[in-house]
Design a protein around this motif. Structure first.
Motif, PDB file in Angstrom:
ATOM      1  N   PHE A  53     -47.180-100.397 -39.703  1.00  0.00           N
ATOM      2  CA  PHE A  53     -45.872 -99.961 -39.074  1.00  0.00           C
ATOM      3  C   PHE A  53     -45.728 -98.375 -38.902  1.00  0.00           C
ATOM      4  O   PHE A  53     -46.453 -97.697 -39.719  1.00  0.00           O
ATOM      5  N   SER A  54     -44.982 -97.857 -38.391  1.00  0.00           N
ATOM      6  CA  SER A  54     -44.595 -96.387 -38.251  1.00  0.00           C
ATOM      7  C   SER A  54     -43.026 -96.290 -38.275  1.00  0.00           C
ATOM      8  O   SER A  54     -42.712 -97.026 -37.940  1.00  0.00           O
ATOM      9  N   TRP A 101     -47.071-103.415 -29.450  1.00  0.00           N
ATOM     10  CA  TRP A 101     -46.389-102.478 -30.224  1.00  0.00           C
ATOM     11  C   TRP A 101     -44.884-102.750 -30.154  1.00  0.00           C
ATOM     12  O   TRP A 101     -44.531-102.530 -28.985  1.00  0.00           O
ATOM     13  N   ILE A 102     -44.178-103.361 -31.106  1.00  0.00           N
ATOM     14  CA  ILE A 102     -42.827-103.304 -30.813  1.00  0.00           C
ATOM     15  C   ILE A 102     -42.198-102.387 -31.565  1.00  0.00           C
ATOM     16  O   ILE A 102     -42.727-102.081 -32.813  1.00  0.00           O
ATOM     17  N   SER A 103     -41.099-101.848 -31.156  1.00  0.00           N
ATOM     18  CA  SER A 103     -40.337-100.657 -31.869  1.00  0.00           C
ATOM     19  C   SER A 103     -38.888-100.839 -31.470  1.00  0.00           C
ATOM     20  O   SER A 103     -38.368-101.428 -30.452  1.00  0.00           O
ATOM     21  N   THR A 104     -38.195-100.259 -32.568  1.00  0.00           N
ATOM     22  CA  THR A 104     -36.750-100.289 -32.305  1.00  0.00           C
ATOM     23  C   THR A 104     -36.124 -98.998 -32.958  1.00  0.00           C
ATOM     24  O   THR A 104     -36.450 -98.442 -33.791  1.00  0.00           O
ATOM     25  N   GLY A 157     -41.634 -98.994 -35.865  1.00  0.00           N
ATOM     26  CA  GLY A 157     -42.426 -99.599 -34.904  1.00  0.00           C
ATOM     27  C   GLY A 157     -43.553-100.579 -35.592  1.00  0.00           C
ATOM     28  O   GLY A 157     -43.705-100.306 -36.837  1.00  0.00           O
ATOM     29  N   GLN A 158     -44.069-101.709 -35.096  1.00  0.00           N
ATOM     30  CA  GLN A 158     -44.909-102.502 -35.814  1.00  0.00           C
ATOM     31  C   GLN A 158     -45.726-103.249 -34.585  1.00  0.00           C
ATOM     32  O   GLN A 158     -45.484-103.481 -33.441  1.00  0.00           O
ATOM     33  N   PRO A 194     -48.537-108.541 -39.657  1.00  0.00           N
ATOM     34  CA  PRO A 194     -47.004-108.658 -39.010  1.00  0.00           C
ATOM     35  C   PRO A 194     -47.017-109.746 -37.996  1.00  0.00           C
ATOM     36  O   PRO A 194     -47.848-109.590 -36.826  1.00  0.00           O
ATOM     37  N   ASN A 195     -46.086-110.572 -38.088  1.00  0.00           N
ATOM     38  CA  ASN A 195     -45.778-111.603 -37.131  1.00  0.00           C
ATOM     39  C   ASN A 195     -46.930-112.278 -36.457  1.00  0.00           C
ATOM     40  O   ASN A 195     -47.078-112.458 -35.295  1.00  0.00           O
TER      41      ASN A 195
END
Lengths: 422, 732
Positions: free
Chosen positions: A30-31, A193-196, A206-207, B721-722
C-alpha cells in the motif's frame, strides 16, 4: 501457430525503447501520500500547537486534539474503505490500436456493515507518476526523465481511471470508460491500484489488488491499395498453375465423353466444329504467403521504427482483407510461421502475432535467401521454408531489403513492398 | 436528498457554526450579527453562481477596497477593539462570498473563515456554549470535507474522461454528478456521525496527554468582574440588600462530603468587621499578613480543634472583591488561589483586582461547640476586648433590650443563643429599606420602629447587643450555602445568597457563628426549570473544572490515577487467573499426580488459565489455526484425518474471504469454480491431495507435509491485498 523460443518482445517491454531506467514497482502493498491540502493541514497543526503551548489555552488544546485525532481516524477509516473490495474488468476481446473501446469496470463492496467511499481504480502503471515530488526526483536523479510518464503509461491496460464515490455494504457498481491504446502489443494486467482520499482528502491511501489478464492490441487495419486486390490475378506471375475446379478459365480442349455438358464451350465448338470443353484453373490463386521481414536496415532510428510500424499495419491490413475475402494464407516472419489457414480465427492468430512482432537490428541469416536457405537458423523446417521461397507459392513480402537483392525465382513469385515505399 | 443539496446544507451548517461561536462570545455588535444573519439566510435561496457571473470582478475588488477605511474606523471609533474589528472583517468577507459562491475556492475560503472564527471564539470565551459550537462545527466540518473531497475527485476524473454509470437519473444527466446517483443521505449521515464520535473519542486521550507548558507570552483577555457589595473595607448598613436582588451566580462549591454529612446552616465566610460607627461597619486594623506555605497548601491555622474536616473546592466567578471565601474554620487553602493573605479578623484575601475565574481548595475544621465546655465567665484578652467590645454612641434602649432579652440565660454563651433566638422570633425579614438612610440610628429604627429588615440589620443588632452584655462579637459578610445541584454535586451560590451573620468569641473554641436572621423567603422555580438549570450549571462547572482549568498538575493527577487503576486491574486479573487455575486443577484432579508438570505450583496456576483466556480472546482465525495444528499433531499417524483437517481449514480460509462451497458442489467442482482466483492453483492441488488421501489407497496417501505446504501457500495468496477478489474477463 509456431512460436519460437526467441520471440521478440513487444515494444512495451523493450528496454531499449524506454531510453531510461524503468521505475521500480512498488515493494509495499500500500502507499500513503500526503496531498497538498494535507501538507497545509499539517503545517497548520504545527502552528496551532505552538499557539496552544504558548498560551496554555485549553480550548486551543481541544481544537488541536481534534485535529490530531482526525489524522489518526483518517488513516483507520481510509484503510477500512479499501478493505474487502473486489474488482472486475470487462473489455472487448479484439482491440485495435487507436480504436476507442468501452471498458466496464465493476466494483463490489464485500463488507457487510461499512460503506466504501471515494474509490479510484487505476492501472498501477498510470499512477506511478509522482507529480508532487517529481521535480525533486528529477533534481536528485540529474537525469532527463521527461516523457517517462508516457513510456510508463504505454504499459497500462486500464488507461482511464474509474471513480466510485459511494459503495454501500454489499453493493456492486459499474462504470463504462472509453479509452484507446496508443500502441500495439501485449498489455498485461498484473494488478489494479485502488486509492482513496476518503475522508478528508488530506492523505491518499492506495493499495494493490492482484489480477491476471492480458490484452493483445492488434495493429491498425486500413484500407489497402486497390492494386493489392489484383495481385493473385496478374498474368505471368504464376507458374505451374494447375487444372482445378475454380472459376477462372485455364484452357479449352476437346470434350470427353461422360463429362458434364455444362463445361461445353459452344463458341469454340461452333468455330471448330467439334465439341470443345472449358477447363478451369485450380483456386491456387487464393492461396498465398504473407512474409514480413523484420530486419531493419541501419540506422534503425525513429524513422526506421516508424516505417516498421507501417509495415506491420500493412501486413495486418493485407491479412484482414484477404482472409475476409475467403483466401487462404500463411504468415511468415524470421521467427514465426503460421501455417495455411482461412477464416476469422486464422486472421486473429495472425493479428496476435503481428501485435507482438518486433524488428531485428541484426540480419537473420538465410531468411528470404533461397540460394542459401541452409544458413537459416530458425526452428522452421528447411523443406517448408524452401517450398515457401520457391516459385510455387505466391508471396507478398514486406521488407526493408534493397531492390535487386532478391533472387529471381523469389522475385518472380512475389509482390514485394519495400519499407521506404510506405 | 441529492448530493448537491446535502453538500450545500453541510457547508452552510459549517459556516453557521463558526458564526454562532463568535456570537456566543458577545464580542460582535448586534448590527453586524443581524446583517450577516440576513445575508446567510438569503444566500441559501439565491442562485449565487448566476449572480457571480453578473457581477464583474472590478466591483468585488472595489468593495474589498472600500471596506478598508471602514475597518480602520471600526477599530478606532466604533468597536475600539482590534479583535472585534477583525471579527467584523471576517463577517463582511464571508457575507460577500456567500452571495457570490460559485467555485470550489469560494467554499474553501468560507470554511477557513469559519475555522478562524472558531479559533477567535476560543480566545474570547470559556463558556460551555463554545463546546456546543465546536461539536456542531466538528460534525458539519467532517461531513463537508468528505463531500468536498468527493466532489473534487469527481471533477478530476471528469477532466480526463467522462465515466458513465450503468444507470443515470434523468435529473443528473449533464450535471457532472452522474456518479453520485443515488445519494444515500441517511447512510452518509450515519457514517459522518460515526467518524465524528470516533474523532471525539480519540481526541480525549490526546487532550489529556498533550503537554501543558505555558511560556506566558500571551495572556487571555480578562473578563468583566461582577460587582458584589458588602465586601469592601467599609460597608454601610443596608448595602448588602442591593446584592440580594440579583440571581447571578457568584460561585460554585464542591465538598468532599454529601449534604447530609455537612453541618446545617452552612455558610461561606468572606470578610469580618469589628468597628461600628453607628452607620457603617469597617475594620480597625487593615494590616494583612502573608500566610505561610506548606507543600501544596497555605497553612492558615497551626492546629485544629476537631477531627471532622471538610474539604471544599471553590469555583468563583470573576468578582470585584479579592476576598477568599471559605467555610469556617479554614485550616488550609490550596496554592492555586495565587497570593494569600489574612488580617486580624481571620479574613482571607488573594491578589487584588482579580478579573478572572478562580479555583481553589480549602480544608476547614467543622467542629461544633460543646456548650458544656464554655465557661460562664470566659477570660478574654485585652486585644480582643479592645477590638470587639467597641460600641459607638447609640440609643440607650438597645443596651436595655440586650439586658432584658438575655437576663434569664445562665452564662454568656446561653445569653448569646437566647439573643439569637429573640431576634429570630420577634422581628420580620424584609429586603425593603424603610426609613431614611440618613436616619441617625438605623439600628434603633430597626429594633424599635420598623421591626423588620434583612440579615445585615439582624446581624448588626445582635453584634452590638452582644457587645453591650460584654461578649466580644463581630459582623461577618459572606454567602449562605446556596442551592445544592444534585447533578453536578455542587452548591450553586448566587448573589441573592449573600448574607450577614455574627461571630462571638467564646474560649476555648474561639469565634463561634450565630445567625439571628429569620428564614428568608425561598426563590421558587418549577421542577423542570430547576432541573434544566441544574443541568446547565453542572455542565458549565464540569467544562470549567475539567477542560478549561486542565493544567499540568491535573494532568499529573490524571496519569497517576490511570496508573493506579491499571495496577489495580492487573492485580485483579492476576488474582482472577490464579483462582481460575486453582479451579481447573481441582476439576482435572491433577493434584493426584504430584510429579506431573501441571500438578502444583504458582507458575502453572497462572499460565494454564492465562493460556485458556488468551486462546479465547485471540481471533477466530488464529484460534482455528492453533486448534487445527493441535489436531493434526494428535492424529499425525492418521493420514485421512490430517487431510480432512487441512482441507477443512482451507475451506474455512476461503469462506472468510467470501468463497463458500455450496452443499451441492463436490470438492473438485468447488476448486474448479475458483477460476482465476490467486488461490485457485494451490487450492486445486490441495483438493487433489485431499482426494488422494480420502479416497485413494491408504499406503499411497500423500505426505502431510506437502498438504501443509499447500495450505501455507493458500494462506499467503489470500493474505495478499484483496486477493480473493479480482477477475479479469474479456468479451463484452
Amino acid at each position: 501457430m509456431l512460436r519460437y523460443s526467441k520471440a521478440s518482445k513487444s515494444p512495451s517491454d523493450r528496454p531499449e525503447n524506454t531510453g531510461r531506467e524503468d521505475y521500480p514497482r512498488r515493494v509495499f502493498p500500500f502507499s500513503f501520500a500526503i496531498t497538498r491540502e494535507g501538507a497545509l493541514y499539517i503545517s497548520f497543526i504545527f502552528l496551532l500547537s505552538l499557539a496552544a503551548i504558548n498560551s496554555g489555552n485549553n480550548l486551543l488544546y481541544i481544537i488541536l486534539a481534534a485535529l490530531l485525532s482526525a489524522i489518526i481516524v483518517s488513516g483507520i477509516v481510509s484503510r477500512n474503505t479499501l478493505k474487502q473490495v473486489s474488482l472486475s474488468l470487462q473489455m472487448p476481446e479484439n482491440v485495435f490500436v487507436g480504436e476507442k473501446v468501452s471498458i466496464k469496470v465493476s466494483i463490489k463492496n464485500l463488507k457487510r456493515i461499512f460503506s466504501s467511499f471515494s474509490i479510484r481504480v487505476q492501472d498501477p502503471d498510470i499512477c506511478r507518476k509522482r507529480p508532487y515530488f517529481h521535480g525533486i526526483r528529477k533534481l536528485l536523479a540529474r537525469k532527463h526523465v521527461a516523457g517517462s510518464e508516457t513510456q510508463t503509461d504505454d504499459k497500462a491496460v486500464l488507461r482511464q481511471a474509474a471513480y466510485f464515490p459511494i459503495l454501500r455494504p454489499g453493493e456492486t457498481r459499474a462504470e463504462y470508460t472509453v479509452q484507446s491504446f496508443p500502441r500495439r502489443g501485449l498489455f498485461r494486467l498484473d494488478d489494479f491500484w485502488i486509492s482513496t482520499g476518503f475522508p478528508f482528502g488530506f492523505f491518499r491511501r492506495g493499495q494493490r489488488i492482484g489480477a491476471k489478464g492480458e490484452v493483445f492490441v492488434y495493429p491498425s487495419i486500413q484500407e489497402i491499395s486497390s492494386f493489392f486486390h489484383l495481385l493473385p490475378f496478374l498474368p505471368g506471375r504464376l507458374e505451374g498453375s494447375h487444372v482445378g475446379a475454380g472459376e477462372n478459365l485455364f484452357s479449352i480442349r476437346k470434350y470427353q465423353e461422360a463429362e458434364s455438358a455444362r463445361i461445353i464451350d459452344w463458341k469454340a465448338t461452333a468455330k471448330t466444329g467439334a465439341l470443345m470443353a472449358r477447363e478451369f484453373a485450380r483456386e491456387e490463386e487464393n492461396q498465398f504467403c504473407l512474409i514480413l521481414d523484420t530486419r531493419l536496415r541501419p540506422p534503425a532510428g525513429a524513422s526506421g521504427q516508424n516505417q516498421f510500424e507501417k509495415a506491420v499495419s500493412l501486413a495486418a491490413s493485407i491479412a484482414a482483407h484477404f482472409l475476409k475475402e475467403g483466401a487462404e494464407m500463411e504468415f511468415l516472419t524470421p521467427h514465426e510461421h503460421i501455417p495455411l489457414g482461412s477464416g476469422m480465427d486464422h486472421l486473429y492468430r495472425i493479428l496476435k502475432s503481428l501485435a507482438v512482432v518486433d524488428y531485428d537490428v541484426n540480419p537473420v541469416p538465410g531468411f528470404l535467401d533461397s540460394r542459401s536457405p541452409d544458413s537459416f537458423t530458425g526452428e522452421m523446417g528447411l523443406k517448408q521454408l524452401r517450398e515457401i521461397l520457391s516459385g510455387k507459392v505466391f508471396k507478398i513480402i514486406i521488407t526493408s531489403k534493397s531492390r535487386g537483392s532478391f533472387p529471381s525465382a523469389l522475385w518472380r513469385s512475389s509482390h514485394v513492398v519495400f519499407f521506404d515505399e510506405l | 436528498m441529492s448530493f448537491s443539496q446535502y453538500f450545500k446544507a453541510s457547508s452552510y451548517c459549517l459556516i453557521g457554526s463558526g458564526f454562532a461561536a463568535i456570537v456566543a462570545t458577545r464580542a460582535v455588535g448586534w448590527l453586524f450579527v443581524l446583517l450577516f444573519a440576513a445575508v446567510f439566510i438569503g444566500s441559501w435561496f439565491i442562485d449565487t453562481t448566476r449572480l457571480r457571473r453578473r457581477i464583474p470582478n472590478w466591483i468585488l475588488n472595489c468593495l474589498a477596497l472600500a471596506y478598508l477605511p471602514i475597518l480602520v474606523a471600526d477599530y478606532r471609533l466604533m468597536s475600539r477593539s482590534f479583535m472585534a474589528a477583525v471579527l467584523h472583517l471576517f463577517l463582511f468577507t464571508a457575507a460577500v462570498k456567500l452571495l457570490t459562491l460559485s467555485k470550489d475556492r469560494d467554499f474553501l475560503l468560507l470554511y477557513l473563515i469559519s475555522f478562524a472564527q472558531l479559533l477567535a471564539a476560543s480566545t474570547l470565551t470559556i463558556d460551555f456554549a463554545f463546546v456546543l459550537c465546536l461539536a456542531v462545527f466538528l460534525f458539519s466540518g467532517i461531513s463537508t470535507l468528505i463531500l468536498f473531497e468527493m466532489r473534487r475527485s469527481n471533477a478530476r476524473i471528469r477532466r480526463d474522461v467522462r465515466p458513465q454509470p450503468l444507470v443515470v437519473s434523468k435529473k443528473l444527466q449533464g450535471t457532472g454528478l452522474e456518479l453520485f446517483s443515488p445519494f444515500p443521505a441517511g447512510l452518509f449521515s450515519a457514517t459522518v456521525a460515526g467518524i465524528s464520535l470516533f474523532i471525539m473519542a480519540c481526541a480525549v486521550p490526546i487532550f489529556l496527554l498533550l503537554p501543558r507548558v505555558t511560556f506566558g507570552l500571551y495572556r487571555p483577555p480578562s473578563r468583566n468582574p461582577q460587582f458584589v457589595s458588602g465586601f469592601s473595607e467599609r460597608v454601610e448598613l443596608g448595602q448588602i440588600g442591593d446584592v440580594k436582588q440579583s440571581d447571578a451566580v457568584v460561585m460554585r462549591v464542591k465538598t468532599d462530603k454529601p449534604p447530609s454529612e455537612i453541618p446545617p446552616d452552612l455558610k461561606w465566610r468572606g470578610i469580618a468587621f469589628d468597628h461600628y460607627d453607628g452607620r457603617a461597619w469597617s475594620r480597625s486594623d487593615n494590616a494583612r499578613h502573608a500566610v505561610p506555605v506548606q507543600g501544596w497548601y497555605y497553612k492558615v491555622e497551626e492546629s485544629a480543634q476537631g477531627t471532622d474536616w471538610i474539604q471544599q473546592t471553590f469555583f468563583v466567578e470573576a468578582l470585584s472583591t479579592n476576598v477568599v471565601f471559605a467555610m469556617r474554620k479554614a485550616l488550609a487553602v490550596s496554592r492555586d488561589v495565587g497570593l494569600l493573605q489574612r488580617d486580624s479578623a481571620e479574613s482571607l484575601y488573594t491578589a487584588p483586582y482579580r478579573s478572572k475565574k478562580l479555583r481553589y481548595t480549602v480544608i476547614s475544621d467543622a467542629v461544633s461547640p460543646d456548650p458544656g465546655l464554655i465557661s460562664g465567665r470566659p477570660i478574654i484578652s485585652p486585644a480582643i476586648r479592645r477590638m470587639y467590645l467597641q460600641i459607638p454612641s447609640l440609643d440607650p434602649r438597645i443596651a436595655d433590650l440586650a439586658e432584658r432579652s438575655t437576663q434569664k440565660a445562665p452564662g454568656s454563651y446561653a445569653k448569646a443563643r437566647m439573643l439569637e433566638q429573640y431576634l429570630r422570633s420577634n422581628y420580620g425579614y424584609s429586603l425593603a429599606l424603610r426609613g431614611s438612610p440618613k436616619n441617625k440610628d438605623p439600628l434603633a429604627a430597626f429594633l424599635f420602629d420598623v421591626r423588620e429588615g434583612h440579615c445585615e440589620y439582624f446581624a448588626s443588632a445582635m453584634a452590638i447587643m452582644l457587645r453591650q452584655i460584654g461578649v466580644p462579637a463581630r459582623l461577618v459578610n459572606g454567602f449562605r450555602a446556596g442551592e445544592y445541584n444534585g447533578i453536578g454535586k455542587n452548591w450553586t451560590v448566587r448573589k441573592y445568597h449573600a448574607h450577614s451573620w455574627v461571630e462571638a468569641y467564646f474560649p476555648p473554641y474561639g469565634w463561634i457563628e450565630f445567625d439571628p436572621t429569620p428564614p428568608e423567603p425561598q426563590h421558587s422555580r418549577s421542577a423542570l426549570t430547576s432541573w434544566l438549570s441544574n443541568l446547565a450549571d453542572a455542565l458549565d462547572l464540569w467544562w470549567w473544572e475539567s477542560v478549561v482549568n486542565y493544567d499540568s498538575l491535573r494532568q499529573y493527577r490524571v496519569l497517576a490515577a490511570f496508573r493506579d487503576k491499571t495496577d489495580m486491574f492487573r492485580q485483579n486479573a492476576k488474582d482472577f487467573l490464579s483462582r481460575m487455575g486453582a479451579g481447573i486443577q481441582k476439576a482435572l484432579a491433577l493434584s493426584q499426580f504430584p510429579d506431573a508438570p501441571f500438578s502444583t505450583g504458582g507458575r502453572w496456576d497462572f499460565w494454564i488459565p492465562a493460556a485458556v483466556v488468551a486462546i479465547l480472546l485471540v481471533s477466530r482465525s488464529f484460534r482455528r489455526r492453533i486448534l487445527g495444528r493441535t489436531k493434526r499433531v494428535l492424529y499425525r499417524n492418521n493420514a485421512r484425518a490430517v487431510a480432512d483437517s487441512i482441507y477443512r481449514e482451507a475451506l474455512a480460509l476461503l469462506a472468510d474471504r467470501g468463497l463458500k462451497r455450496h452443499p451441492e458442489q463436490t470438492p473438485m467442482e468447488f476448486a474448479l469454480s475458483l477460476g482465476r482466483h490467486p488461490a485457485a492453483v494451490s487450492f486445486l492441488e490441495l483438493t487433489r491431495l485431499y482426494y488422494a488421501a480420502r479416497y485413494g489407497p491408504v499406503d499411497a496417501s500423500p505426505s502431510p507435509s506437502s498438504a501443509e505446504a499447500l495450505l501455507r501457500l493458500l494462506r499467503e495468496s489470500l493474505r495478499r491485498p484483496n486477493a480473493a477478489c479480482c477477475t479479469f474477463t474479456t468479451g463484452c
